[in-house]
Design a protein around this motif. Structure first.
Motif, PDB file in Angstrom:
ATOM      1  N   PRO A  37      40.536  22.196  77.599  1.00 30.25           N
ATOM      2  CA  PRO A  37      42.197  22.214  78.654  1.00 30.25           C
ATOM      3  C   PRO A  37      41.785  20.760  79.281  1.00 30.25           C
ATOM      4  N   SER A  38      43.140  20.341  79.686  1.00 27.26           N
ATOM      5  CA  SER A  38      42.997  19.087  80.445  1.00 27.26           C
ATOM      6  C   SER A  38      44.210  18.979  81.366  1.00 27.26           C
ATOM      7  N   ALA A  39      44.245  18.374  82.514  1.00 25.82           N
ATOM      8  CA  ALA A  39      45.225  18.261  83.403  1.00 25.82           C
ATOM      9  C   ALA A  39      46.546  18.005  82.806  1.00 25.82           C
ATOM     10  N   LYS A  40      47.591  18.731  83.167  1.00 27.47           N
ATOM     11  CA  LYS A  40      48.885  18.707  82.487  1.00 27.47           C
ATOM     12  C   LYS A  40      48.980  18.475  80.854  1.00 27.47           C
ATOM     13  N   GLN A  43      45.051  15.512  77.751  1.00 29.67           N
ATOM     14  CA  GLN A  43      44.353  14.936  76.619  1.00 29.67           C
ATOM     15  C   GLN A  43      44.023  13.524  76.861  1.00 29.67           C
ATOM     16  N   PRO A  44      43.483  13.036  77.764  1.00 31.43           N
ATOM     17  CA  PRO A  44      43.123  11.593  78.248  1.00 31.43           C
ATOM     18  C   PRO A  44      41.844  11.128  77.331  1.00 31.43           C
ATOM     19  N   PHE A  87      51.280   5.178  82.973  1.00 32.45           N
ATOM     20  CA  PHE A  87      52.272   6.084  83.740  1.00 32.45           C
ATOM     21  C   PHE A  87      51.463   7.389  84.228  1.00 32.45           C
ATOM     22  N   ASP A  88      50.463   7.808  83.085  1.00 24.41           N
ATOM     23  CA  ASP A  88      49.820   8.917  83.792  1.00 24.41           C
ATOM     24  C   ASP A  88      48.647   8.683  84.793  1.00 24.41           C
ATOM     25  N   GLU A  89      48.361   7.513  84.915  1.00 26.67           N
ATOM     26  CA  GLU A  89      47.475   6.932  86.148  1.00 26.67           C
ATOM     27  C   GLU A  89      48.366   6.954  87.405  1.00 26.67           C
ATOM     28  N   LYS A  90      49.503   6.376  87.263  1.00 28.29           N
ATOM     29  CA  LYS A  90      50.384   6.430  88.412  1.00 28.29           C
ATOM     30  C   LYS A  90      50.874   7.623  88.882  1.00 28.29           C
ATOM     31  N   ILE A  91      51.251   8.514  87.905  1.00 30.16           N
ATOM     32  CA  ILE A  91      51.556  10.022  88.312  1.00 30.16           C
ATOM     33  C   ILE A  91      50.490  10.722  89.065  1.00 30.16           C
ATOM     34  N   ALA A  92      49.060  10.425  88.625  1.00 32.10           N
ATOM     35  CA  ALA A  92      48.026  11.146  89.232  1.00 32.10           C
ATOM     36  C   ALA A  92      48.036  10.486  90.853  1.00 32.10           C
ATOM     37  N   GLU A  93      48.167   9.162  90.894  1.00 35.49           N
ATOM     38  CA  GLU A  93      47.900   8.441  92.056  1.00 35.49           C
ATOM     39  C   GLU A  93      49.351   9.049  93.238  1.00 35.49           C
ATOM     40  N   ARG A  94      50.277   9.138  92.563  1.00 37.50           N
ATOM     41  CA  ARG A  94      51.428   9.273  93.535  1.00 37.50           C
ATOM     42  C   ARG A  94      51.618  11.022  93.850  1.00 37.50           C
ATOM     43  N   ASP A  99      42.394  11.876  90.505  1.00 39.98           N
ATOM     44  CA  ASP A  99      42.419  11.548  89.052  1.00 39.98           C
ATOM     45  C   ASP A  99      41.385  12.427  88.256  1.00 39.98           C
ATOM     46  N   PHE A 100      42.200  13.359  87.419  1.00 41.11           N
ATOM     47  CA  PHE A 100      41.639  14.272  86.813  1.00 41.11           C
ATOM     48  C   PHE A 100      41.004  13.921  85.520  1.00 41.11           C
TER      49      PHE A 100
END
Length: 177
Positions: A37-40, A43-44, A87-94, A99-100
């Motif tokens: 599993p991974s956040a949202k 699969q980073p 984009f994923d990084e910005k979503i996590a920050e905002r 940061d998962f």
């Protein structure tokens, strides 16, 4: 294999036999790992399996400052690249202030090591590594991140399964009713 037996058997192995790891075994381990599993469901990660003669060359990437000398005798490695979009990084920050990706890479690593153990292969998770050398070796762009590398192989004959040395369970668990 019974899951508790699997957990008790899996350990960091640093002495490998000369028995080869097949490409099919590495692919199966990574396919099973990819089910983590991974956040949202982000699969980073991207997994790179390095096998055979290339593994001997690759071992230099995890032998910094005299560490991991044993890695020269390891028949295969799985390098995990942190592969997420800006984009994923910005979503996590905002939105989450977290940061998962580190958690996600940890889950992937657990799945990989347990899949390997279930298949009769042993592993060692390597945190000491030269990410710049790894990126160059794998043909990835400079600045690529490789948070972990996993050594994979068959343990040397007679390699002892060590008893787990853990804190007392009551020190790490509390049931709230």
């Amino acid at each position: 294999m019974d899951i508790e037996k699997l957990y008790l058997k899996r350990q960091s192995t640093r002495k490998y036999s000369s028995e080869k790891v097949t490409d099919g075994e590495l692919e199966r381990i990574c396919r099973l790992g990819a089910l983590a599993p991974s956040a949202k469901n982000s699969q980073p990660w991207k997994m790179f399996a390095v096998n055979g003669e290339k593994a001997k060359e690759f071992s230099a990437c995890v032998q910094m400052l005299g560490a991991n000398k044993w890695a020269s005798g390891c028949p295969a490695f799985i390098a995990i690249e942190l592969n997420r979009s800006k984009f994923d990084e910005k979503i996590a920050e905002r939105f989450t202030f977290a940061d998962f990706a580190g958690n996600d890479i940890g889950l992937l690593t657990a799945y990989i090591t347990l899949a390997a153990e279930d298949m009769g292969l042993q592993t060692c998770i390597l945190g000491i590594r030269n990410e710049k050398e790894i990126a160059g070796f794998l043909g990835e762009p400079e600045g690529s991140r490789f948070p972990l590398v996993i050594a994979v192989g068959h343990a040397e004959e007679g390699y002892e399964i060590r008893p787990k040395d853990r804190k007392p369970f009551e020190d790490v668990f509390k049931l709230i009713k």
